[in-house]
Design a protein around this motif. Sequence first.
Motif, mmCIF file in Angstrom:
data_model
loop_
_atom_site.group_PDB
_atom_site.id
_atom_site.type_symbol
_atom_site.label_atom_id
_atom_site.label_comp_id
_atom_site.label_asym_id
_atom_site.label_seq_id
_atom_site.Cartn_x
_atom_site.Cartn_y
_atom_site.Cartn_z
ATOM 1 N N LEU A 1 0.828 -1.200 0.000
ATOM 2 C CA LEU A 1 0.000 0.000 0.000
ATOM 3 C C LEU A 1 0.867 1.255 0.000
ATOM 4 O O LEU A 1 0.600 2.193 -0.750
ATOM 5 C CB LEU A 1 -0.945 -0.001 1.198
ATOM 6 N N ALA A 2 1.904 1.274 0.804
ATOM 7 C CA ALA A 2 2.795 2.439 0.861
ATOM 8 C C ALA A 2 3.464 2.674 -0.487
ATOM 9 O O ALA A 2 3.560 3.818 -0.957
ATOM 10 C CB ALA A 2 3.846 2.244 1.955
ATOM 11 N N ARG B 1 0.790 4.052 -2.823
ATOM 12 C CA ARG B 1 0.430 5.436 -2.474
ATOM 13 C C ARG B 1 1.501 6.417 -2.944
ATOM 14 O O ARG B 1 1.173 7.503 -3.421
ATOM 15 C CB ARG B 1 0.213 5.571 -0.973
ATOM 16 N N HIS C 1 3.499 6.000 -5.440
ATOM 17 C CA HIS C 1 3.383 6.086 -6.901
ATOM 18 C C HIS C 1 2.167 6.916 -7.296
ATOM 19 O O HIS C 1 2.238 7.730 -8.223
ATOM 20 C CB HIS C 1 3.318 4.696 -7.530
ATOM 21 N N GLU C 2 1.074 6.728 -6.586
ATOM 22 C CA GLU C 2 -0.131 7.514 -6.857
ATOM 23 C C GLU C 2 0.173 9.009 -6.756
ATOM 24 O O GLU C 2 -0.254 9.794 -7.602
ATOM 25 C CB GLU C 2 -1.227 7.134 -5.865
ATOM 26 N N GLN C 3 0.932 9.405 -5.749
ATOM 27 C CA GLN C 3 1.272 10.816 -5.593
ATOM 28 C C GLN C 3 2.134 11.316 -6.750
ATOM 29 O O GLN C 3 1.932 12.422 -7.246
ATOM 30 C CB GLN C 3 1.981 11.073 -4.256
#
Length: 134
Positions: A94-95, A98, A100-102
């Motif tokens: 998840l980290a 997240r 990568h999403e940012q």
Amino acid sequence: MSTPDGPAAPATLSIGQVAARTGLSVHALRFYEREGILADPVRREGGGRRRYTEGDVEWLNLCIVLRSSGMPIPEIRRYTELARAGAGTEPARLALLRAHEQRVLDQLADLQRSLDIVRYKVAVYEDYLDGLPD
């Protein structure tokens, strides 16, 4: 479908079939395998030919999305290693996603700023050309 000896083995695909289904070249598929990006080891048939499963195709499609969105190969490899390790690695996965999403959101913001400038320049030229005599 099952056989008298138990469930039938899942259908497998050749490297060419997987290349056609994913849009990756045969060379890229071999590269992904060497880089440790496939969730499961590639099976081999007699003669050493690679055989892939539907699960491999699904995993490769995820990797294609991650790569096309800018995730570096070492991060995809890390995500793969975490997925292979299974339960207990979900917080790390998840980290990673997240972060990568940012980065993707930051890229989108940069692209939006660029698009705004291009649109402004288009409007300037359209106004200029509209003001010229025919």
